[in-house]
Design a protein around this motif. Structure first.
Motif, PDB file in Angstrom:
ATOM      1  N   GLU A   1      -7.305  -0.497 -14.537  1.00 47.47           N
ATOM      2  CA  GLU A   1      -8.310   0.462 -14.074  1.00 47.47           C
ATOM      3  C   GLU A   1      -7.978   0.835 -12.628  1.00 47.47           C
ATOM      4  O   GLU A   1      -8.621   0.363 -11.690  1.00 47.47           O
ATOM      5  N   PRO A   2      -6.963   1.680 -12.437  1.00 46.76           N
ATOM      6  CA  PRO A   2      -6.452   1.972 -11.086  1.00 46.76           C
ATOM      7  C   PRO A   2      -7.500   2.541 -10.137  1.00 46.76           C
ATOM      8  O   PRO A   2      -7.357   2.395  -8.921  1.00 46.76           O
ATOM      9  N   ASP A   3      -8.536   3.165 -10.660  1.00 48.82           N
ATOM     10  CA  ASP A   3      -9.557   3.762  -9.801  1.00 48.82           C
ATOM     11  C   ASP A   3     -10.720   2.825  -9.513  1.00 48.82           C
ATOM     12  O   ASP A   3     -11.694   3.223  -8.860  1.00 48.82           O
ATOM     13  N   SER A   4     -10.648   1.595 -10.018  1.00 44.11           N
ATOM     14  CA  SER A   4     -11.750   0.659  -9.802  1.00 44.11           C
ATOM     15  C   SER A   4     -11.787   0.202  -8.343  1.00 44.11           C
ATOM     16  O   SER A   4     -10.785   0.222  -7.634  1.00 44.11           O
ATOM     17  N   GLU A   5     -12.961  -0.219  -7.919  1.00 42.94           N
ATOM     18  CA  GLU A   5     -13.143  -0.665  -6.536  1.00 42.94           C
ATOM     19  C   GLU A   5     -12.406  -1.976  -6.298  1.00 42.94           C
ATOM     20  O   GLU A   5     -12.403  -2.871  -7.155  1.00 42.94           O
TER      21      GLU A   5
ATOM     22  N   GLN B   1      -7.118  -4.227 -11.672  1.00 48.26           N
ATOM     23  CA  GLN B   1      -6.514  -3.182 -10.839  1.00 48.26           C
ATOM     24  C   GLN B   1      -5.455  -2.410 -11.599  1.00 48.26           C
ATOM     25  O   GLN B   1      -5.368  -1.179 -11.512  1.00 48.26           O
TER      26      GLN B   1
ATOM     27  N   LYS C   1       0.837  -1.198   0.000  1.00 49.24           N
ATOM     28  CA  LYS C   1       0.000   0.000   0.000  1.00 49.24           C
ATOM     29  C   LYS C   1       0.878   1.256   0.000  1.00 49.24           C
ATOM     30  O   LYS C   1       0.625   2.221  -0.733  1.00 49.24           O
TER      31      LYS C   1
END
Length: 348
Positions: A320-324, A317, A142
């Motif tokens: 689409e870095p902004d996906s949930e 991920q 993270k």
């Protein structure tokens, strides 16, 4: 086909522009999902593989998925369970142009390896296996901003992260209750490494189900360790040599179960009659338990399927870095085989 297609030929073959094909296979998020799926399927059918170097230059990505093994778990390389997992992972990721990058390192160097992979752009994301409670790798990834999916879950980690796991606790509740329903109250547990989260969940499912039935778990009949045939054999042999031997065994893998079956035979006992045996089955391609009547009664969930699901989740991920962030909890099915039967009456 006689030779590999280039982009121009492949695009003409499926009736789409070179730009659309290139962007779909390059992972650009603006491509319609149905169109992307059609292109991916056609690429697999015609054996088309886009030039990886060109895609990397265009997107700034490596199109590599990382997997780090340390000295703690490097024996996984010869484990059939790991083999099926990697098979599912690579089958799905390679279909959309991603490769698997495997790194071996000492445990003390693991953090440095992840930081290096990120700083050098060597991988676009990583897969974490065998999580432990409070696993520090989750916070680390993270912090450095490297996409990841965990195969399993880490107890007491409260930060949000993507994972695919089997309901290990529920699987062992079902297995234990099945043996209790057959009249078994003296049950031996041959578990995996209980520093790992999955094994802790399995043990708690076993113990709590016994407790709910008013049966006291015997600490002398609970063992943990590497999931090898030799270990299953040695532990089962020890359990069965006792005057108050168990009437049933529950093992954390089909590999342990094969060793336990050998110990049952050496003790001149009959599996399914004198001693019942239930195992956790990863539905392995190399050690199949899918006969018309399975050899082992098992709680079964495919580790190959888990690998496929993780690949899809990680690639989403990355692209689409902004996906949930997603979570998938797989339930193990109970399959009744030849290895279980009602508790036998003691010989008088």
């Amino acid at each position: 086909m006689g030779r590999d297609l280039n982009l121009k030929e492949f695009s003409k073959q499926i009736g789409l522009s070179q730009t659309t094909v290139s962007r779909a296979l390059g992972g650009y998020p603006e491509v319609n999902p149905k169109t992307r799926a059609r292109i991916v399927q056609a690429a697999e059918q015609f054996g088309y593989r886009p030039d990886k170097r060109a895609r990397s230059l265009a997107t700034g990505r490596s199109f590599n998925i990382g997997h780090v093994l340390t000295s703690r778990n490097k024996t996984e390389l010869v484990n059939p369970i790991f083999g099926d997992f990697i098979g599912g992972l690579t089958e799905t990721s390679s279909a959309v142009g991603y490769s698997l990058s495997l790194t071996l390192t000492e445990a003390a160097q693991e953090e440095a390896i992840y930081r290096k992979l990120k700083s050098e752009g060597a991988v676009d994301g990583v897969v974490l296996q065998l999580p432990r409670p409070n696993d520090p790798r989750i916070a680390l990834l993270k912090e450095i901003g490297l996409p990841f999916v965990v195969h399993g879950r880490s107890t007491n980690v409260t930060t949000e992260y993507a994972w695919v796991d089997v309901n290990n606790r529920r699987a062992f509740e079902r297995a234990t209750q099945f043996l209790l329903d057959l009249g078994h109250t003296r049950i031996g547990l041959i578990n995996g490494d209980e520093t790992m989260d999955y094994a802790m969940r399995r043990r708690s499912g076993f113990e709590d189900t016994l407790k709910a039935a008013g049966v006291e778990a015997d600490p002398q009949l609970m063992s943990r360790g590497f999931m090898t045939e030799d270990n299953g054999h040695a532990i089962a042999r020890d359990f069965l040599s006792r005057p108050d031997r168990p009437t049933a065994l529950l093992t954390s893998s089909v590999i342990l179960a094969i060793g336990a079956r050998r110990a049952i035979q050496e003790a001149n006992l009959t599996m399914g009659k004198d001693v019942s045996l239930v195992c956790y089955d990863d539905d392995l391609s190399y050690l199949s338990n899918r006969q018309t009547v399975p050899v082992f009664t098992a709680v079964r969930s495919s580790v190959l399927l888990a690998g496929q699901e993780i690949a899809k989740m990680l690639i989403k991920q990355i692209e689409e870095p902004d996906s949930e962030l997603s979570h998938v909890l797989l339930e193990a099915e109970l399959v009744v085989g030849q290895s279980t039967g009602p508790v036998s009456k003691p010989f008088i």
